[in-house]
Design a protein around this motif. Structure first.
Motif, PDB file in Angstrom:
ATOM      1  N   LEU A 195      -2.597  21.276  28.847  1.00 56.19           N
ATOM      2  CA  LEU A 195      -3.292  20.800  30.044  1.00 56.19           C
ATOM      3  C   LEU A 195      -3.942  19.444  29.789  1.00 56.19           C
ATOM      4  CD1 LEU A 195      -4.912  24.140  31.267  1.00 56.19           C
ATOM      5  CD2 LEU A 195      -3.030  22.890  32.348  1.00 56.19           C
ATOM      6  N   TRP A 196      -4.518  19.276  28.607  1.00 58.85           N
ATOM      7  CA  TRP A 196      -5.128  17.999  28.252  1.00 58.85           C
ATOM      8  C   TRP A 196      -4.080  16.884  28.318  1.00 58.85           C
ATOM      9  CZ3 TRP A 196     -10.174  16.719  26.679  1.00 58.85           C
ATOM     10  CH2 TRP A 196     -10.324  15.398  26.250  1.00 58.85           C
ATOM     11  N   ARG A 197      -2.916  17.148  27.727  1.00 57.21           N
ATOM     12  CA  ARG A 197      -1.859  16.132  27.714  1.00 57.21           C
ATOM     13  C   ARG A 197      -1.328  15.867  29.122  1.00 57.21           C
ATOM     14  NH1 ARG A 197      -3.084  13.324  23.412  1.00 57.21           N
ATOM     15  NH2 ARG A 197      -2.815  14.449  21.451  1.00 57.21           N
ATOM     16  N   LEU A 198      -1.306  16.888  29.971  1.00 59.54           N
ATOM     17  CA  LEU A 198      -0.881  16.681  31.349  1.00 59.54           C
ATOM     18  C   LEU A 198      -1.842  15.737  32.081  1.00 59.54           C
ATOM     19  CD1 LEU A 198       0.371  20.106  32.783  1.00 59.54           C
ATOM     20  CD2 LEU A 198       1.690  18.019  32.395  1.00 59.54           C
ATOM     21  N   VAL A 199      -3.139  15.946  31.860  1.00 61.30           N
ATOM     22  CA  VAL A 199      -4.130  15.067  32.473  1.00 61.30           C
ATOM     23  C   VAL A 199      -3.946  13.638  31.960  1.00 61.30           C
ATOM     24  CG1 VAL A 199      -6.597  14.533  32.636  1.00 61.30           C
ATOM     25  CG2 VAL A 199      -5.813  16.894  32.855  1.00 61.30           C
ATOM     26  N   GLU A 200      -3.689  13.511  30.658  1.00 67.70           N
ATOM     27  CA  GLU A 200      -3.468  12.186  30.066  1.00 67.70           C
ATOM     28  C   GLU A 200      -2.219  11.525  30.638  1.00 67.70           C
ATOM     29  OE1 GLU A 200      -2.713  10.254  25.628  1.00 67.70           O
ATOM     30  OE2 GLU A 200      -3.529  12.281  25.802  1.00 67.70           O
ATOM     31  N   ALA A 201      -1.163  12.329  30.851  1.00 72.83           N
ATOM     32  CA  ALA A 201       0.062  11.789  31.424  1.00 72.83           C
ATOM     33  C   ALA A 201      -0.160  11.313  32.861  1.00 72.83           C
ATOM     34  CB  ALA A 201       1.169  12.844  31.391  1.00 72.83           C
ATOM     35  N   ALA A 202      -0.999  12.037  33.592  1.00 71.52           N
ATOM     36  CA  ALA A 202      -1.224  11.704  34.997  1.00 71.52           C
ATOM     37  C   ALA A 202      -2.205  10.548  35.178  1.00 71.52           C
ATOM     38  CB  ALA A 202      -1.737  12.931  35.737  1.00 71.52           C
ATOM     39  N   LEU A 203      -3.263  10.514  34.348  1.00 78.71           N
ATOM     40  CA  LEU A 203      -4.354   9.564  34.569  1.00 78.71           C
ATOM     41  C   LEU A 203      -4.478   8.499  33.493  1.00 78.71           C
ATOM     42  CD1 LEU A 203      -7.108  12.134  35.632  1.00 78.71           C
ATOM     43  CD2 LEU A 203      -5.530  10.890  37.095  1.00 78.71           C
TER      44      LEU A 203
ATOM     45  N   LYS B 259       3.568  -1.576  30.287  1.00 74.72           N
ATOM     46  CA  LYS B 259       4.661  -0.933  29.565  1.00 74.72           C
ATOM     47  C   LYS B 259       4.126   0.030  28.511  1.00 74.72           C
ATOM     48  CE  LYS B 259       8.696  -1.900  26.671  1.00 74.72           C
ATOM     49  NZ  LYS B 259       9.528  -2.948  26.029  1.00 74.72           N
ATOM     50  N   SER B 260       3.141  -0.406  27.726  1.00 77.45           N
ATOM     51  CA  SER B 260       2.593   0.461  26.686  1.00 77.45           C
ATOM     52  C   SER B 260       1.880   1.655  27.300  1.00 77.45           C
ATOM     53  CB  SER B 260       1.639  -0.318  25.775  1.00 77.45           C
ATOM     54  OG  SER B 260       0.530  -0.795  26.501  1.00 77.45           O
ATOM     55  N   GLU B 261       1.216   1.431  28.434  1.00 79.73           N
ATOM     56  CA  GLU B 261       0.549   2.542  29.110  1.00 79.73           C
ATOM     57  C   GLU B 261       1.579   3.560  29.604  1.00 79.73           C
ATOM     58  OE1 GLU B 261      -2.333   3.516  32.963  1.00 79.73           O
ATOM     59  OE2 GLU B 261      -1.857   1.443  32.427  1.00 79.73           O
ATOM     60  N   ALA B 262       2.697   3.063  30.139  1.00 76.70           N
ATOM     61  CA  ALA B 262       3.757   3.961  30.612  1.00 76.70           C
ATOM     62  C   ALA B 262       4.333   4.776  29.454  1.00 76.70           C
ATOM     63  CB  ALA B 262       4.860   3.160  31.294  1.00 76.70           C
ATOM     64  N   ILE B 263       4.531   4.109  28.315  1.00 75.00           N
ATOM     65  CA  ILE B 263       5.062   4.810  27.139  1.00 75.00           C
ATOM     66  C   ILE B 263       4.090   5.886  26.682  1.00 75.00           C
ATOM     67  CG2 ILE B 263       5.640   4.544  24.694  1.00 75.00           C
ATOM     68  CD1 ILE B 263       6.765   1.776  25.398  1.00 75.00           C
ATOM     69  N   ASN B 264       2.789   5.554  26.661  1.00 78.01           N
ATOM     70  CA  ASN B 264       1.791   6.537  26.254  1.00 78.01           C
ATOM     71  C   ASN B 264       1.779   7.741  27.185  1.00 78.01           C
ATOM     72  OD1 ASN B 264       0.874   5.112  24.012  1.00 78.01           O
ATOM     73  ND2 ASN B 264      -0.642   3.960  25.197  1.00 78.01           N
ATOM     74  N   ARG B 265       1.955   7.482  28.482  1.00 77.87           N
ATOM     75  CA  ARG B 265       1.961   8.586  29.440  1.00 77.87           C
ATOM     76  C   ARG B 265       3.200   9.461  29.274  1.00 77.87           C
ATOM     77  NH1 ARG B 265      -0.932   7.296  35.148  1.00 77.87           N
ATOM     78  NH2 ARG B 265      -2.634   5.998  34.395  1.00 77.87           N
ATOM     79  N   ILE B 266       4.339   8.829  28.998  1.00 79.91           N
ATOM     80  CA  ILE B 266       5.562   9.596  28.769  1.00 79.91           C
ATOM     81  C   ILE B 266       5.421  10.468  27.526  1.00 79.91           C
ATOM     82  CG2 ILE B 266       7.995   9.401  28.124  1.00 79.91           C
ATOM     83  CD1 ILE B 266       8.100   6.882  29.914  1.00 79.91           C
ATOM     84  N   LYS B 267       4.844   9.896  26.462  1.00 78.57           N
ATOM     85  CA  LYS B 267       4.632  10.679  25.242  1.00 78.57           C
ATOM     86  C   LYS B 267       3.687  11.844  25.509  1.00 78.57           C
ATOM     87  CE  LYS B 267       3.414   7.297  22.464  1.00 78.57           C
ATOM     88  NZ  LYS B 267       3.025   6.587  21.215  1.00 78.57           N
ATOM     89  N   ALA B 268       2.646  11.610  26.306  1.00 77.76           N
ATOM     90  CA  ALA B 268       1.709  12.680  26.637  1.00 77.76           C
ATOM     91  C   ALA B 268       2.411  13.791  27.406  1.00 77.76           C
ATOM     92  CB  ALA B 268       0.539  12.125  27.453  1.00 77.76           C
ATOM     93  N   ALA B 269       3.287  13.414  28.343  1.00 79.83           N
ATOM     94  CA  ALA B 269       4.032  14.409  29.110  1.00 79.83           C
ATOM     95  C   ALA B 269       4.945  15.213  28.194  1.00 79.83           C
ATOM     96  CB  ALA B 269       4.843  13.731  30.210  1.00 79.83           C
ATOM     97  N   GLY B 270       5.594  14.517  27.248  1.00 76.90           N
ATOM     98  CA  GLY B 270       6.457  15.209  26.298  1.00 76.90           C
ATOM     99  C   GLY B 270       5.690  16.197  25.439  1.00 76.90           C
ATOM    100  N   LEU B 271       4.499  15.779  24.977  1.00 76.48           N
ATOM    101  CA  LEU B 271       3.666  16.674  24.177  1.00 76.48           C
ATOM    102  C   LEU B 271       3.196  17.870  24.987  1.00 76.48           C
ATOM    103  CD1 LEU B 271       1.573  14.042  22.188  1.00 76.48           C
ATOM    104  CD2 LEU B 271       3.211  15.668  21.236  1.00 76.48           C
ATOM    105  N   ALA B 272       2.933  17.649  26.277  1.00 89.02           N
ATOM    106  CA  ALA B 272       2.532  18.765  27.145  1.00 89.02           C
ATOM    107  C   ALA B 272       3.639  19.810  27.190  1.00 89.02           C
ATOM    108  CB  ALA B 272       2.216  18.253  28.552  1.00 89.02           C
ATOM    109  N   VAL B 273       4.894  19.355  27.310  1.00 88.78           N
ATOM    110  CA  VAL B 273       6.027  20.282  27.333  1.00 88.78           C
ATOM    111  C   VAL B 273       6.114  21.054  26.014  1.00 88.78           C
ATOM    112  CG1 VAL B 273       8.553  20.435  27.411  1.00 88.78           C
ATOM    113  CG2 VAL B 273       7.340  18.921  28.990  1.00 88.78           C
TER     114      VAL B 273
END
Length: 279
Positions: free
Chosen positions: A92-100, A112-126
């Motif tokens: 859930l923490w990583r989902l919030v990070e991916a969204a916000l 670009k770096s922010e987008a990459i960080n959000r994608i990594k957060a979404a991947g970690l959430a999975v």
């Protein structure tokens, strides 16, 4: 609309609520427990790999094997329920990070770096949701071997051209993720994820741990590609298959012990992340 109404609307919108939850210290501490549990799982996987090398077990050296080992211990089922909660909170923490975005990295270098960080957060959430699901199945006494499930899925997908293409692409992606872990270990840029000064011990744990985990992940991806190219779905047996393939090579026992020690090292580094990672 009045100023008061505007403030109330802003205060009550989902992003604002999610942001306040993410910054709650109690939630943060609970989420960090997910990294502790991840560390324990990696320690057990490494331990199983070493036992396989020494001929002491036929268990699977993957997360399902770790859950089986944990469930068999006194109080193991209770520990599994603790794993479920911790993994879900981290997911859930990583989902919030991916969204916000990450509150610890408000000054991202670029979009670009922010987008990459959000994608990594979404991947970690999975990943953490998958860990939680696996722990849930074993807590209910219905856990199955991850390697067996991987082989079955691969066999079904091989019957179609789109499935074969998807498997090949998936194997390449997995290899890329493994390569990224190796790069992160060699470059030591994992230190950027930590707060405060770091010791030589932390740097060594992170370097060895990331390289070892990266090589293991890359091996899983390579096995998927080989399974597709040879029409042998049993070769796509996940992490356990990767370890046992290593063990079947010349000097395989020594290589498998080294691999197990590397995964254990990553497990130890996970405890460091639980304490010092930026969240």
């Amino acid at each position: 609309m009045s100023t008061g109404e505007s403030s109330s609307a802003s205060y009550d919108n989902p992003a604002s609520v999610a942001g306040r939850v993410a910054q709650n210290s109690g939630f943060e501490r609970a989420a960090r427990a997910g990294l502790v549990m991840s560390g324990i799982v990696h320690l057990i996987i490494g331990y199983i790999a070493i036992r396989i090398a020494l001929g002491g077990t036929t268990d699977t050296a993957d997360q399902s094997g770790a859950m089986t080992e944990l469930a068999a211990k006194p109080g193991g089922v209770v520990a599994l329920w603790g794993c479920i909660v911790a993994f879900l909170l981290m997911a859930l923490w990583r989902l919030v990070e991916a969204a916000l975005g990450s509150p610890s990295r408000p000054d991202a270098d670029s979009k670009k770096s922010e987008a990459i960080n959000r994608i990594k957060a979404a991947g970690l959430a999975v990943v953490y949701f998958a860990f939680a699901l696996t722990a849930f199945e074993f807590a209910r006494g219905r856990g199955k071997s991850s390697s067996g499930e991987s082989t079955g899925i691969t066999a079904r997908m091989m019957h179609t051209t789109p499935g074969t293409i998807a498997l090949t692409a998936g194997g390449l992606i997995i290899m890329g993720i493994g390569g990224y872990h190796v790069y992160k270990g060699v470059s030591q840029n994992f230190l950027d994820d930590l707060e405060g000064p770091t010791s030589d011990l932390v740097r060594r744990l992170g370097t060895v741990g990331y390289i070892a985990k990266g090589l293991a992940i890359a091996a899983v991806g390579l096995l998927v590609i080989l399974a597709v190219s040879r029409s042998e779905p049993d070769k796509a047996a996940g992490l356990d298959g990767a370890f046992k393939t290593v063990g079947a090579q010349p000097y395989g026992a020594a290589l498998l012990i080294a691999s197990g020690l590397g995964i254990i090292t990553y497990g130890l580094y996970s405890f460091v992340m639980a304490r010092y990672t930026k969240m």
